[in-house]
Write a protein that holds these residues in place. Sequence first.
Motif, PDB file in Angstrom:
ATOM      1  N   LEU B 128     -10.983  40.490  51.359  1.00  0.00           N
ATOM      2  CA  LEU B 128     -10.858  40.678  50.669  1.00  0.00           C
ATOM      3  C   LEU B 128     -11.497  42.625  49.658  1.00  0.00           C
ATOM      4  N   MET B 129     -10.712  42.949  49.236  1.00  0.00           N
ATOM      5  CA  MET B 129     -10.518  44.861  48.466  1.00  0.00           C
ATOM      6  C   MET B 129     -10.735  44.537  47.341  1.00  0.00           C
ATOM      7  N   ALA B 134     -10.584  43.866  39.722  1.00  0.00           N
ATOM      8  CA  ALA B 134     -11.271  43.003  40.293  1.00  0.00           C
ATOM      9  C   ALA B 134     -10.932  42.827  41.847  1.00  0.00           C
ATOM     10  N   PHE B 135     -10.716  41.889  42.578  1.00  0.00           N
ATOM     11  CA  PHE B 135     -10.684  41.595  43.966  1.00  0.00           C
ATOM     12  C   PHE B 135      -9.454  40.841  44.285  1.00  0.00           C
ATOM     13  N   MET B 136      -8.575  41.147  45.180  1.00  0.00           N
ATOM     14  CA  MET B 136      -7.735  40.153  45.919  1.00  0.00           C
ATOM     15  C   MET B 136      -7.922  40.391  47.575  1.00  0.00           C
ATOM     16  N   LEU B 137      -6.945  39.227  47.860  1.00  0.00           N
ATOM     17  CA  LEU B 137      -7.148  39.088  49.646  1.00  0.00           C
ATOM     18  C   LEU B 137      -5.800  39.525  50.616  1.00  0.00           C
ATOM     19  N   ILE B 213      -0.665  47.387  44.373  1.00  0.00           N
ATOM     20  CA  ILE B 213      -1.629  46.195  44.730  1.00  0.00           C
ATOM     21  C   ILE B 213      -3.109  46.603  44.486  1.00  0.00           C
ATOM     22  N   PRO B 214      -3.741  48.505  43.995  1.00  0.00           N
ATOM     23  CA  PRO B 214      -5.289  48.224  44.297  1.00  0.00           C
ATOM     24  C   PRO B 214      -4.719  48.171  42.423  1.00  0.00           C
ATOM     25  N   ALA B 215      -3.591  47.793  41.808  1.00  0.00           N
ATOM     26  CA  ALA B 215      -3.941  47.788  40.288  1.00  0.00           C
ATOM     27  C   ALA B 215      -3.953  46.188  40.331  1.00  0.00           C
ATOM     28  N   GLY B 216      -3.860  45.306  40.682  1.00  0.00           N
ATOM     29  CA  GLY B 216      -4.579  44.242  41.042  1.00  0.00           C
ATOM     30  C   GLY B 216      -3.304  43.375  40.505  1.00  0.00           C
ATOM     31  N   VAL B 217      -2.206  43.376  40.793  1.00  0.00           N
ATOM     32  CA  VAL B 217      -0.944  42.425  40.621  1.00  0.00           C
ATOM     33  C   VAL B 217      -1.200  41.059  41.088  1.00  0.00           C
ATOM     34  N   SER B 273     -18.654  49.174  43.866  1.00  0.00           N
ATOM     35  CA  SER B 273     -17.779  48.491  43.513  1.00  0.00           C
ATOM     36  C   SER B 273     -16.250  48.395  43.957  1.00  0.00           C
ATOM     37  N   MET B 274     -16.503  49.909  44.311  1.00  0.00           N
ATOM     38  CA  MET B 274     -15.248  49.919  45.035  1.00  0.00           C
ATOM     39  C   MET B 274     -15.057  49.701  46.742  1.00  0.00           C
TER      40      MET B 274
END
Lengths: 336, 336
Positions: B128-129, B134-137, B213-217, B273-274
């Motif tokens: 999870l990053m 938010a976050f993503m897998l 990716i870091p933007a959370g698409v 948070s990061m």
Amino acid sequence: MRIIIDAMGGDNAPSAVVDGAFRAATDFNVAVSLVGDESKIAAYIKEKGYSNDKVSIVHASEVIAMDDNPIDVIKNKKDSSMVVAMNMLSIGEGDALVSAGNTGALVTGSTLIVKRIRNVRRAALGTLMPTKDAFMLLLDVGANSDCTPQFLHQFAVMGSVYMNKLYRLDAPKVGLVNIGTEDEKGSDVAVATNKLLKKTDLNYIGNIEARDIPAGVADVVVCDGFTGNIILKLTEGLAHVLFGKIRAVFKSNIFTKLAALLVKRKFMEFKKSMDYTEYGGAPLLGLRKPVIKAHGSSDANAFYHAIRQAVNYTKSGIIEEIATKVAADKEESADA
Amino acid sequence: MRIIIDAMGGDNAPSAVVDGAFRAATDFNVAVSLVGDESKIAAYIKEKGYSNDKVSIVHASEVIAMDDNPIDVIKNKKDSSMVVAMNMLSIGEGDALVSAGNTGALVTGSTLIVKRIRNVRRAALGTLMPTKDAFMLLLDVGANSDCTPQFLHQFAVMGSVYMNKLYRLDAPKVGLVNIGTEDEKGSDVAVATNKLLKKTDLNYIGNIEARDIPAGVADVVVCDGFTGNIILKLTEGLAHVLFGKIRAVFKSNIFTKLAALLVKRKFMEFKKSMDYTEYGGAPLLGLRKPVIKAHGSSDANAFYHAIRQAVNYTKSGIIEEIATKVAADKEESADA
């Protein structure tokens, strides 16, 4: 010396290209050919009141779009500014080319029209990126998604020559991007490449992990174009998100807003030092003539620096040195 | 429910592991088996005065080092805490396993001892990053350097199930890491995988560039283990360099030092948070039982969160759902 410029390439063409070109022609005392829509370019020059005998316009009626298919456009848009510029370079009507246009078209077209140095298997696109205390050359960043160990070996050679000739690094440290430092780590290609690079006379420091790239462990960071593109784009994306978040932190309350005022100037300096577009354009290495890919969003200042880079690349003897080294490597492997 | 813990894995073992385990056993009301050097673990428990009937020790005389060769140690260090723990999980003396030890050994050992779900071709390591909001897998992050489109398809399925069951995302957005969004872009494997994913009933949003990716698409970001490891490690390395540089900016002069005081608390919140280690451990997906890889530098708090994650993974029905989906995919491709 004459620098050929694709005046229609990039988000800010032709105005930013023309601005940068006039400044560069004067400061570096070089001739510049602006290739593109003559009426548009001439109108802009008139509007700005620019005048310099060393700057000329070469008309081209078409423009390659950012989303055009590279192979199609090279074949079909024969009168596009980029293709005309590449043909000029190929027949000697200039010494180097700068374009901020479609990267795929520039890479494909340069390989077909400008052509590779004898014995070079693939041209590679390099990018200078900032590190903790200096900068490094990352290559390939997108010209070749799938690479053999032999391609990667040549990228290492070409990158070393570039950093040596252009930035006077005596024995540039070369690292291979991998997922661990141990010899057995990584993909099949990475394992074989590491083995190959160990046998060369490059200043090869071995496999490097992505974690260590921003710290600046190597001067030349070698990887296939897929991995290089990921590194380049992720760096861009992360910096964008982090700086956005930091901006939000400073806007939290009255105290943080005051803090923002106190730290602003130093912060902007730091941000600028981390912006890789400040480091000029991306050199295409392995071609018979220097080609520089300027960033698509280049402003006049970025074009100015990209032209300076083209001038230095031309003067440097990089191409002759690459030709000598790859020929020697070929003989050596034939002997073995 | 019983969680098996490799008490000797990670930089801070066994103390941080034991601290986290006692807290978790109480808060989540689960049984915990601490596997490792009995005398060391017992001495530490005594020193801290911990007491909980639900926590027991299982002795193991050996420890797998971080630089041990995965296949060698699985074969030869039969009485290592990690191998003993995996055998316990395999024969049902516990429901899930948490280890902060050697990643390669955990992946290899889990595949050999705990075994894959029927029809799953490769187990994948997910992380999870954090993203912008938010976050993503991200998966795979290092279990499989070379992947076929079929492996990557299964990673997409497993990642979607994980995000759906554990974080209640209805139709997790799945993206394939590539060097452009167009269908023809990327390596041969990426082109074929994109084609394959388009035919599935996943909420597949297509190729995504690393920049986005870091933007959370996407909620589930799929790539081979080589690329995933680069993304994970580069994020770590860049964050480290950037935060170091920012610290230096704040130390520039008396005004920036004052600014640091004003913004400190908000800044620490943002930094936290990061930090992806705050998001628990990395799940191994595709195995018959839940295995969680905790970060090597995990402190007590990180172990506590990794155990919570193991509890949720066990309760969630993820494994049954993955088994059903990959079996259905297999039938479908047999029909085609």
